[in-house]
Design a protein around this motif. Structure first.
Motif, PDB file in Angstrom:
ATOM      1  N   ASN A 123       3.032  -0.558  10.574  1.00 30.06           N
ATOM      2  CA  ASN A 123       3.052   0.862  10.196  1.00 30.06           C
ATOM      3  C   ASN A 123       4.478   1.347  10.021  1.00 30.06           C
ATOM      4  O   ASN A 123       5.347   0.998  10.808  1.00 30.06           O
ATOM      5  N   GLY A 124       4.697   2.121   8.970  1.00 31.21           N
ATOM      6  CA  GLY A 124       6.026   2.672   8.741  1.00 31.21           C
ATOM      7  C   GLY A 124       6.955   1.731   8.007  1.00 31.21           C
ATOM      8  O   GLY A 124       8.126   2.031   7.807  1.00 31.21           O
ATOM      9  N   ALA A 125       6.431   0.564   7.573  1.00 31.47           N
ATOM     10  CA  ALA A 125       7.288  -0.420   6.902  1.00 31.47           C
ATOM     11  C   ALA A 125       7.720   0.052   5.518  1.00 31.47           C
ATOM     12  O   ALA A 125       8.749  -0.366   5.003  1.00 31.47           O
ATOM     13  N   GLY A 126       6.911   0.915   4.904  1.00 37.50           N
ATOM     14  CA  GLY A 126       7.231   1.392   3.561  1.00 37.50           C
ATOM     15  C   GLY A 126       6.223   0.933   2.518  1.00 37.50           C
ATOM     16  O   GLY A 126       6.445   1.107   1.313  1.00 37.50           O
ATOM     17  N   LYS A 127       5.089   0.392   2.947  1.00 34.14           N
ATOM     18  CA  LYS A 127       4.086  -0.108   2.007  1.00 34.14           C
ATOM     19  C   LYS A 127       3.537   1.020   1.134  1.00 34.14           C
ATOM     20  O   LYS A 127       3.503   0.910  -0.092  1.00 34.14           O
ATOM     21  N   THR A 128       3.098   2.091   1.787  1.00 34.88           N
ATOM     22  CA  THR A 128       2.533   3.211   1.037  1.00 34.88           C
ATOM     23  C   THR A 128       3.579   3.838   0.123  1.00 34.88           C
ATOM     24  O   THR A 128       3.284   4.209  -1.022  1.00 34.88           O
ATOM     25  N   THR A 129       4.797   3.930   0.608  1.00 30.06           N
ATOM     26  CA  THR A 129       5.864   4.492  -0.217  1.00 30.06           C
ATOM     27  C   THR A 129       6.047   3.666  -1.490  1.00 30.06           C
ATOM     28  O   THR A 129       6.117   4.227  -2.593  1.00 30.06           O
ATOM     29  N   ASN A 167      14.088  14.382   3.708  1.00 34.87           N
ATOM     30  CA  ASN A 167      14.590  14.583   5.070  1.00 34.87           C
ATOM     31  C   ASN A 167      15.682  13.576   5.439  1.00 34.87           C
ATOM     32  O   ASN A 167      16.114  13.498   6.578  1.00 34.87           O
ATOM     33  N   ALA A 182      13.246   5.063   3.156  1.00 30.73           N
ATOM     34  CA  ALA A 182      12.015   4.310   3.391  1.00 30.73           C
ATOM     35  C   ALA A 182      12.042   2.952   2.693  1.00 30.73           C
ATOM     36  O   ALA A 182      11.377   2.019   3.130  1.00 30.73           O
ATOM     37  N   HIS A 239      15.453  10.295   5.342  1.00 30.84           N
ATOM     38  CA  HIS A 239      14.975   8.992   5.797  1.00 30.84           C
ATOM     39  C   HIS A 239      14.886   8.008   4.633  1.00 30.84           C
ATOM     40  O   HIS A 239      14.254   8.287   3.622  1.00 30.84           O
ATOM     41  N   TYR A 260      13.725   9.781   1.331  1.00 32.32           N
ATOM     42  CA  TYR A 260      12.970  11.038   1.305  1.00 32.32           C
ATOM     43  C   TYR A 260      13.912  12.214   1.514  1.00 32.32           C
ATOM     44  O   TYR A 260      15.043  12.057   1.973  1.00 32.32           O
TER      45      TYR A 260
HETATM   46  N1  LIG Z   1       6.858  12.388   2.591  1.00 33.02           N
HETATM   47  C1  LIG Z   1       7.652  11.787   3.479  1.00 33.02           C
HETATM   48  N2  LIG Z   1       8.774  12.385   3.924  1.00 33.02           N
HETATM   49  C2  LIG Z   1       9.578  11.792   4.812  1.00 33.02           C
HETATM   50  N3  LIG Z   1       9.372  10.576   5.327  1.00 33.02           N
HETATM   51  C3  LIG Z   1       8.277   9.909   4.930  1.00 33.02           C
HETATM   52  C4  LIG Z   1       7.368  10.476   3.997  1.00 33.02           C
HETATM   53  N4  LIG Z   1       6.363   9.585   3.792  1.00 33.02           N
HETATM   54  C5  LIG Z   1       6.650   8.529   4.563  1.00 33.02           C
HETATM   55  N5  LIG Z   1       7.796   8.711   5.251  1.00 33.02           N
HETATM   56  C6  LIG Z   1       8.433   7.756   6.166  1.00 33.02           C
HETATM   57  O1  LIG Z   1       8.748   6.594   5.438  1.00 33.02           O
HETATM   58  C7  LIG Z   1       8.494   5.435   6.204  1.00 33.02           C
HETATM   59  C8  LIG Z   1       7.544   4.527   5.466  1.00 33.02           C
HETATM   60  O2  LIG Z   1       6.268   5.120   5.434  1.00 33.02           O
HETATM   61  P1  LIG Z   1       5.035   4.475   4.684  1.00 33.02           P
HETATM   62  O3  LIG Z   1       5.464   4.087   3.331  1.00 33.02           O
HETATM   63  O4  LIG Z   1       3.905   5.406   4.801  1.00 33.02           O
HETATM   64  O5  LIG Z   1       4.788   3.174   5.581  1.00 33.02           O
HETATM   65  P2  LIG Z   1       3.504   2.219   5.661  1.00 33.02           P
HETATM   66  O6  LIG Z   1       2.581   2.569   4.559  1.00 33.02           O
HETATM   67  O7  LIG Z   1       4.052   0.840   5.551  1.00 33.02           O
HETATM   68  O8  LIG Z   1       2.895   2.469   7.001  1.00 33.02           O
HETATM   69  C9  LIG Z   1       7.957   5.911   7.542  1.00 33.02           C
HETATM   70  O9  LIG Z   1       9.023   5.922   8.454  1.00 33.02           O
HETATM   71  C10 LIG Z   1       7.485   7.304   7.258  1.00 33.02           C
HETATM   72  O10 LIG Z   1       7.600   8.112   8.400  1.00 33.02           O
END
Ligand SMILES: Nc1ncnc2c1ncn2[C@@H]1O[C@H](COP(=O)(O)OP(=O)(O)O)[C@@H](O)[C@H]1O
Ligand SMILES: [Mg+2]
Lengths: 253, 308
Positions: free
Chosen positions: B40-46, B16, B20, B18, B14
């Motif tokens: 949570n935070g594993a990267g599933k949504t990403t 910032n 993911a 990070h 991302y």
């Molecule tokens: N738009 C974003 N900008 C910066 N970091 C992000 C953003 N979206 C998610 N993250 C970070 O990426 C990591 C994975 O997030 P996410 O894919 O939402 O995880 P999950 O769906 O598995 O809970 C987390 O550490 C989250 O804080």
């Protein structure tokens, strides 16, 4: 071209307008009438004519411009901002829709709303004063280009803004003052010389002036300059949007 | 079965800074239910967002039915429906209008008969003219599913479909998923509930800190991961653990009021009667019996220690 998608976005954006159609029509009618009461009667009784035109008639193009600029910017910026704000934008981003199609849907809807509102103002004005438009084609060109380019500007603001303050700040601090100081309700010839010169740096002046010329054949600045200005402004907005889309600016992280 | 989605070396950092996702490789088979399991935070949504076009990947490639999801995004996205994790809905929109809108966005001709049937299948038909703000959370989730299916996609992504949903609704959701699979839709769902993955998925991919650390048939995974514990609450606390029970690998709590047994694999469940008999043979009276499975956290601890 995914025309169905453009239509879907367009219709969804217009729905708010139609669902409050009463309000959508009544409020420009009321505000126009108020302008005539305040500016036309109160001030008009002191200022008889401007550039040989009855004051009440003189303010019609400025009044329309005023509404077009503020409405276009606020409608277009709100439309896209709202989707970002509520998160419903996800659906558009996941759909087989190009950036241009998104733009056409949103800007098309905002420009249509402004066009309708502008027309209502024009019709309402007709009840108060005798209007005769000298150059209808140029008038329509200005009318449409203004709706489009300021809706584009609104779209850019809506994309850029990530909170409500930012959404409000450009209309409030830039657009409204420029419109008020752009000769919407007066001719700059009525100002002291120094202010006349300063006014020439106000882009809105060129719009109002050109639009007024299409009505009455008189203007503060040359009509060609006005047309060049609106063309340049439109191109600048298109350029900015193109850049925003190419970089995925604030749409896709 | 052929792969309908091919994910190759996909990484995401991302803005910032990070990171993911770390070089994800994953083939999703046509018609399967794949569960992405991770905390949570594993990267599933990403990962889902990248496949669906909401987020740009930093590197790697994704093919949807052999169409690259960036260069041929139209063909790729047409095949996909997405149910987001959050309840993103226009609160003043009506159910029926929003479905027609969704279908239109995907460039499909209006088909009210299909949408009508969809509403019936999702038990939403009586809410057709309701505004979103009048619907319960579970109903909103269904509307999101209906929206995602409005253009008849071949692939459906469900991001945490049962997060914050009560047990009954969760079962409902599983039924919906099952019905969809029978109609041939490929389904990818994310969850942090291990039971959910176990209940409906054909395959499970375990994802942690942006890496897929395990990918296998659900049964095989559960065999490896889904360790069960038995917990016996005793009527009167023991002063010490009888030797016969110690030999069977029972453990006693410090206060002597509970006995624990950890199953090594599923086959061992068959031993439960024998184990209980051993306890009663020691004249120990049982108040209550609980069994539980290892939580996701246990699994990660396990996996990480196994890797070392
Ligand atoms: N738009 C974003 N900008 C910066 N970091 C992000 C953003 N979206 C998610 N993250 C970070 O990426 C990591 C994975 O997030 P996410 O894919 O939402 O995880 P999950 O769906 O598995 O809970 C987390 O550490 C989250 O804080
Ligand atoms: Mg998530």
């Amino acid at each position: 071209m995914n025309l169905t998608a453009i239509k879907a976005i367009y219709n969804a954006e217009m729905k708010r307008f139609w669902s409050t159609i009463g309000q959508s029509i009544v409020s420009p009618v009321i505000s126009t009438s108020l302008y005539f009461v305040v500016f036309g009667s109160a001030i008009g009784s002191r200022i008889d004519q401007v550039e040989g035109i009855d004051y009440g008639t003189f303010i019609v193009p400025g009044m329309m411009m005023f509404a077009l600029l503020t409405q276009s910017v606020s409608n277009a910026s709100f439309g896209i901002f709202f989707q970002k704000f509520t998160g419903t934008m996800y659906e558009i981003l996941s759909a087989p829709v190009s950036s241009t199609e998104i733009l056409l849907g949103f800007v098309g809807a905002a420009a249509s709303k402004s066009f309708i509102i502008g027309s209502i103002i024009l019709i309402t004005s007709n009840f108060f004063v005798d209007l005769h438009i000298q150059h209808p084609i140029i008038m329509l060109t200005f009318f449409i280009l203004t709706c489009l380019s300021f809706s584009l500007l609104g779209f850019i603001i809506g994309l850029w803004a990530d909170n409500f303050e930012k959404l409000q700040i450009v209309p409030l601090l830039i657009i409204t003052p420029l419109v008020f100081l752009g000769g919407s309700f007066y001719s700059i010839n009525m100002l002291p010389e120094i202010w006349q010169s300063i006014s020439l740096f106000n882009p809105v002046l060129y719009l109002v002036s050109g639009f007024r010329w299409s009505f009455f054949g008189v203007s503060d600045v040359n009509i060609t300059l006005s047309l060049i200005f609106i063309g340049l402004f439109l191109s600048t907005c298109v350029g900015i949007v193109w850049w925003m889309f190419r970089t995925g600016y604030k749409l896709r992280s | 079965m052929s792969a309908i989605i091919q994910i190759q070396n996909v990484s995401k950092t991302y803005n910032n800074g990070h990171q993911a996702l770390h070089s994800i490789n994953l083939d999703i088979k046509k018609g399967e239910i794949l569960s992405l399991l991770g905390p949570n935070g594993a990267g599933k949504t990403t990962l889902i967002s990248i496949i669906c076009g909401l987020v740009n990947k930093s590197s790697g490639s994704i093919l949807i039915d052999n169409f690259d999801n960036t260069t041929h995004y139209r063909q790729a996205r047409e095949k996909i429906g997405l149910v987001p994790q959050e309840l993103h809905l226009g609160m003043f929109d009506k159910v029926w209008n929003t479905l027609r809108y969704s279908r239109g966005l995907f460039g499909k001709k209006a088909d009210d008969a299909y949408l009508d049937q969809l509403l019936k299948d999702l038990s939403l038909h009586d809410k057709k003219n309701e505004e979103m703000r009048n619907l319960s959370g579970g109903m909103k989730r269904r509307v999101l599913i209906a929206k995602a299916l409005a253009h008849q996609p071949e692939i459906l992504f469900l991001d945490e479909p049962t997060a914050g949903v009560d047990v009954e609704l969760r079962k409902d959701m599983w039924q919906i998923v099952d019905k969809l699979r029978q109609s041939g839709v490929t389904i990818i769902l994310t969850t942090h509930y291990i039971e959910e993955a176990e209940a409906i998925a054909d395959r499970v991919g375990v994802i942690n800190q942006g890496k897929i650390i395990l990918l296998d048939e659900t049964k095989a995974i559960m065999k490896r991961l889904g360790k069960k514990h038995m917990h016996l609450e005793l009527q009167t606390p023991l002063s010490q653990l009888p030797d016969t029970l110690k030999a069977l690998n029972f453990e006693m709590s410090e206060d002597g009021a509970s006995l624990y047994y950890h199953f090594k694999n599923q086959k061992e469940y068959a031993n439960i009667p024998k184990l209980l008999k051993a306890v009663t043979d020691c004249d120990i009276l049982i108040n209550e019996l609980h069994t539980s499975k290892s939580s996701l956290e246990d699994i990660f601890v396990n996996l990480v220690t196994n890797e070392k």
